[in-house]
Enzyme design. Structure first.
Site, PDB file in Angstrom:
ATOM      1  N   ASP A  37      -8.854  -6.148  -4.705  1.00  0.00           N
ATOM      2  CA  ASP A  37      -8.558  -4.977  -3.876  1.00  0.00           C
ATOM      3  C   ASP A  37      -9.576  -3.881  -4.182  1.00  0.00           C
ATOM      4  O   ASP A  37      -9.670  -3.401  -5.310  1.00  0.00           O
ATOM      5  CB  ASP A  37      -7.134  -4.483  -4.181  1.00  0.00           C
ATOM      6  CG  ASP A  37      -6.660  -3.424  -3.203  1.00  0.00           C
ATOM      7  OD1 ASP A  37      -7.494  -2.823  -2.504  1.00  0.00           O
ATOM      8  OD2 ASP A  37      -5.434  -3.187  -3.151  1.00  0.00           O
ATOM      9  N   HIS A  90      -7.159  -6.106  -0.373  1.00  0.00           N
ATOM     10  CA  HIS A  90      -6.031  -5.202  -0.160  1.00  0.00           C
ATOM     11  C   HIS A  90      -5.020  -5.785   0.830  1.00  0.00           C
ATOM     12  O   HIS A  90      -3.823  -5.585   0.685  1.00  0.00           O
ATOM     13  CB  HIS A  90      -6.548  -3.850   0.343  1.00  0.00           C
ATOM     14  CG  HIS A  90      -5.493  -2.802   0.434  1.00  0.00           C
ATOM     15  ND1 HIS A  90      -4.871  -2.262  -0.683  1.00  0.00           N
ATOM     16  CD2 HIS A  90      -4.925  -2.186   1.508  1.00  0.00           C
ATOM     17  CE1 HIS A  90      -3.982  -1.354  -0.298  1.00  0.00           C
ATOM     18  NE2 HIS A  90      -3.995  -1.296   1.017  1.00  0.00           N
ATOM     19  N   SER A 139       0.827  -1.198   0.000  1.00  0.00           N
ATOM     20  CA  SER A 139       0.000   0.000   0.000  1.00  0.00           C
ATOM     21  C   SER A 139       0.874   1.266   0.000  1.00  0.00           C
ATOM     22  O   SER A 139       1.716   1.419  -0.884  1.00  0.00           O
ATOM     23  CB  SER A 139      -0.963  -0.055   1.193  1.00  0.00           C
ATOM     24  OG  SER A 139      -2.001   0.869   1.060  1.00  0.00           O
TER      25      SER A 139
END
Length: 257
Positions: free
Chosen positions: A207, A235, A85
């Site tokens: 995601d 995610h 991320s």
């Protein structure tokens, strides 16, 4: 167990509002394959004592990672950096400063900056495509500080994770920042540093936080050496698909490290 000759040093870098704790399923799997694993709490994350209000730049936030890389003796075998991320921004900075210490940078559904725009470009593109109501109960302040809310976590980031992992995240979340203002004034990441390190992008096709469409845009915009896909991963792939992620990382090691 992998042979000693195959042993590599992985450094795992978490995303915004998270900490080293989010790798708790992946770390033992990689260790059981014979590898050395370092997990870092970035500044003001996990159990790191700093407060996000006292950090003013990506460099401030990345200090624990940068110190770890600086501490590695010259001539040591190169490390495998894995960023999740927002951790992709930390990877870009780290490889820009220490390209000689990194064998490969793995972007796990992570922000992937390029070398021809300001570092903030990828974040600005991401944020301009998110309607305000999509943040649900996330707390957003005028100073750019955010705290991901429980509803947002469950709906967009952890939708394929166990309820236990959702509860763990709710307990351990800390405020964070994208440092967009700082990065909009920062110099571009260099071709000689960041651009010289092999990059692998791992797509997570379920995601909802960083969508498949945006992942593909980043890959096209910045360019990578290889694209791998984690199927049926949300995610938080390190929690929802830890074994599959481990196997893909071992593939990366065999090819790049």
């Amino acid at each position: 167990m992998a042979s000693t000759q195959c042993k590599k040093h992985f450094i795992l870098v978490h995303g915004s509002c998270h900490g080293a704790w989010c790798w708790y399923k992946l770390k033992p799997r990689l260790e059981s394959a014979g590898h050395r694993i370092s997990v870092v709490d970035l500044a003001a994350s996990g159990i790191h004592p700093a407060k996000i209000e006292d950090l003013h730049s990506l460099s401030d936030y990345s200090e624990p990672l940068l110190k770890l890389l600086a501490s590695l003796p010259a001539g040591d075998e190169k490390v495998v950096l894995v960023g999740h991320s927002y951790g992709g921004m930390n990877l870009a900075l780290a490889t820009d400063l220490f390209p000689e210490k990194v064998a490969v940078a793995v972007f796990l559904t992570a922000f992937l900056p390029d070398t021809h725009h300001r570092p903030s470009h990828v974040l600005e593109k991401f944020l301009e495509n998110i309607p305000n109501d999509a943040w649900l109960d996330t707390e957003l302040s005028d100073g750019g500080i955010m705290l991901l809310g429980p509803k947002f976590l469950s709906s967009y980031l952890y939708q394929l994770c166990s309820q236990e992992d959702v509860e763990l995240a709710k307990t351990l979340m800390r405020p964070s920042s994208y440092f967009v203002e700082d990065l909009s004034k920062a110099k571009k990441f260099s071709e000689e540093g960041y651009g010289s390190v092999p990059r692998v992008f791992m797509i997570c096709n379920q995601d909802l936080g960083i969508t498949m469409e945006f992942q593909l845009w980043m890959i096209q915009n910045a360019g990578v050496n290889e694209v791998l896909e984690l199927k049926d991963a949300d995610h938080m792939a390190m929690l929802s698909k830890p074994q599959e992620l481990c196997e893909l990382l071992l593939q990366v090691v065999s090819k790049f490290a």
